[in-house]
Scaffold this motif. Structure first.
Motif: not given
Length: 656
Positions: A425-429, A434-437, A493-496, A518-532
């Motif tokens: 989830g690095t790009v979505p993060a 970036s929107t907040i910035v 992202l809040l949880a992490q 994250v913004l500088r690309g120094e860290r990848t963001v692994a996210l959980r995809r919800e299962v129904v």
């Protein structure tokens, strides 16, 4: 000052008690169990020999036997410090039902009732006495205890002395007086919820430095832990009840009194027998609702955390949380009220973005100092990690208490049964951050998740148009995800710790120190995809009977119906007659004689004599005899009254 009394009834029979039955005999004859579980035997033998003990054992693990049996084997009275007087009568009823001479002293009794108990104590006619911590610190109570022979002191719910628990019952902090005044009497402190730090605090505050520690496994394999995204939580709860737990008893926890009332009303409107419980209700209403929950089958209690401590109801088949608990300890304690009888049960939690925002705001607004807020944030972070894990939830839950799950996966939690995907989830993060910035730098503005997601999805809402947010470079660059998926990104992202809630009280989002990596690309963001998760459907029987062989299920249900009628006639909770696990054993073995019935776990001598003929009649398909009127627990429940002496009310619910 300790007084010296003339030999009491308990002391006069001391010679006779030298040949009293041992722990194993008491277990079999009184309680009807063939063998001890886990460390029960080692704990009991240690206390019988006069040693102090700190016992950390999960709810349903058999903690009560660890002090009840030593109290019956040793000379004198076992004094139990119990936190809620509203439950003392039921605790005493359950003991009297198996032939144990038990009593309580608390502020619901009249002076005559208390005098009768005191006379019975001095005459050696009581084996176990229940007291609230507030009453122990009263000089008159200490003088009474000084006049009798005491077998042991048991301090139940001992975590109430810790930093996270003592706001609930401050008088627990004064219980070190037991060791100061009666240094030779063994003490056993018990809790189902304690990390290593909490356990050490219990030791320090209760002066248990020489106590032997017994730490049982915190694993409750019969409980299926499930956490799912919150989306119309009451409807999700209704589906859980209707498809998996129709007719079952359950507890639903909500954060606020208002949500308790609203949820209970919505369940009632859908035909679910639900009752509200919170500290804002009249004491008589709370007592009535608690009594109905304990005595009637299939009641769903909707409550704040003011409800549940000390509840011994073994057949609670599900515990649901509609709001995020503040800590893993609280979550574990609350979910532990399900399945005390060892039968399959569910711990279900609906969890969403707003829960995280709300809990962060509560911490920011709390009156504690920086260290307190930091500690509360750490507790919340651990709870969020449990919610967001892609690994086995049971393994992570046990790791919090310093224990390992053999094999690393349990096979009976949602992440084991329906493993979630982990995605990059690095790009979505980066898009969100970036929107907040841009809003902060270009507009000096801060917004909550809803507005940020509208911008990313390119929604030309009136608010977006009015504020000119369609001109932002990030407008419409997030259409690869849905609104729900974006909310999951924000939540994780809040949880992490890659996002934070601003302390302005509006739930606006700001960056953290880690956001830059994250913004500088120094860290990848692994996210959980919800299962129904597909719900189990088609159940028409109670969960306790669901996995019985088809041939045994009708007998089990007949036994349940008889038990309910018998409990009503005797004015006692159904489990005081027999627990579900015992009824299952009878349904599976179909005993034809009293001797065969006595071999079923949970059928002791007193219950065999009292209910044996009725049970055998049901097994044969005949009409059972009416319940005997000569019952040791047929007195009416005590009304909830103001204290009648100088002792403060000792049934104080925790702050919400």
């Amino acid at each position: 000052m300790t007084t010296t009394a003339e030999p009491t009834g308990a002391e006069q029979t001391g010679a006779e008690q030298t040949s009293a039955p041992g722990p194993q005999q008491v277990l079999e004859r009184v309680f009807g169990y063939p063998a001890f579980r886990g460390e029960q035997q080692a704990i009991i033998e240690h206390v019988v020999a006069g040693g102090d003990a700190l016992v950390l054992m999960p709810t349903g693990g058999g903690k009560s036997l660890c002090y009840q049996i030593p109290a019956l084997v040793r000379e004198g009275v076992g004094v139990v410090i119990s936190p809620l007087i509203a439950l003392m009568k039921d605790q005493v009823d359950a003991l009297e039902a198996v032939g144990v001479r038990a009593a309580f002293l608390n502020s619901t009794q009249t002076p005559d009732e208390r005098r009768a108990v005191e006379q019975a104590l001095r005459a050696g006619e009581v084996d176990l006495l229940y007291l609230a911590p507030e009453r122990v610190t009263v000089p008159a109570t200490q003088e009474l205890l000084a006049s009798i022979r005491i077998a042991l002191f048991a301090i139940d719910e001992a975590h109430c002395v810790s930093q996270w628990g003592h706001d609930f019952r401050p008088d627990y902090l004064a219980l070190s007086v037991l060791h100061e005044r009666w240094p030779s009497i063994p003490r056993i402190a018990l809790t189902a919820t304690a990390t290593a730090a909490t356990a050490q605090e219990i030791v320090q505050r209760l002066d248990l430095g020489q106590a032997r520690r017994f730490v049982a496994s915190f694993d409750r394999p019969n409980i299926q832990y499930r956490i799912e995204p919150k989306n119309q939580p009451v409807q999700q709860l209704l589906q859980l009840i209707r498809t998996e737990h129709p007719g079952d008893a359950g507890i639903v926890y909500c954060l606020s009194r208002a949500s308790v009332e609203k949820t209970a009303a919505e369940l009632q409107a859908q035909g679910i027998p639900a009752l509200p419980y919170h500290a804002g209700l009249d004491a008589a209403v709370r007592a009535d609702h608690q009594s109905r929950f304990l005595r009637e089958d299939g009641i769903v209690m909707v409550a704040t955390i003011a409800f549940g401590m000390g509840i011994d109801k073994p057949d609670v088949r599900f515990v649901a949380h509609l709001d995020l608990p503040k800590s893993v300890e609280g979550y574990y304690q609350e979910t532990g009220r399900a399945g005390r009888d060892g039968l399959p049960s569910t711990a279900w939690l609906a969890y969403g973005l707003q829960d995280v925002v709300q809990q962060r705001q509560l911490i920011d607004k709390s009156e504690g100092d920086a260290a307190h807020k930091r500690r509360m944030s750490q507790l919340l972070d651990a709870m969020l990690a449990l919610c967001e894990t892609v690994e086995c939830r049971r393994a992570q839950l046990l790791a919090y208490f310093g224990q390992e799950l053999p094999g690393g996966r349990c096979g009976n939690c949602d992440t084991c049964l329906n493993p979630p995907e982990s995605w990059d989830g690095t790009v979505p993060a980066q898009k969100l951050l970036s929107t907040i910035v841009r809003l902060d730098r270009e507009r000096r503005q801060r917004y909550g998740a809803g507005q940020l997601i509208d911008i990313l999805l390119g929604k030309r809402t009136p608010r977006v148009e009015q504020l000119g947010h369609a001109d932002l470079a990030t407008f419409g660059i997030g259409t690869e995800l849905s609104d729900v998926e974006w909310r999951g990104v924000v939540r994780q992202l809040l949880a992490q710790g890659l996002l934070a809630v601003h302390g302005d009280g509006y739930g606006t989002l700001v960056l953290t120190e880690a956001s830059g990596t994250v913004l500088r690309g120094e860290r990848t963001v692994a996210l959980r995809r919800e299962v129904v998760r597909a719900s189990r459907s088609g159940r028409s029987r109670s969960a306790a009977a669901s996995d019985l062989p088809p041939a045994a299920a009708p007998l089990f249900e007949r036994l349940r119906a008889w038990r309910a009628a018998t409990a009503r006639a005797l004015g006692a909770p159904a489990y005081v007659v027999f627990a579900d696990a015992t009824l299952r054993g009878i349904a599976l073995t179909e005993p034809s004689t009293l001797d065969e019935l006595s071999q079923v776990s949970g059928v002791g001598a007193a219950k065999l004599e009292r209910f044996g003929d009725a049970v055998l009649a049901i097994v044969r398909g005949e009409e059972p005899p009416a319940p005997s009127e000569s019952t040791p627990f047929d007195e009416p429940a005590l009304a909830v009254e103001p204290p009648v002496d100088d002792v403060p009310p000792d049934d104080i619910p925790p702050a919400e």
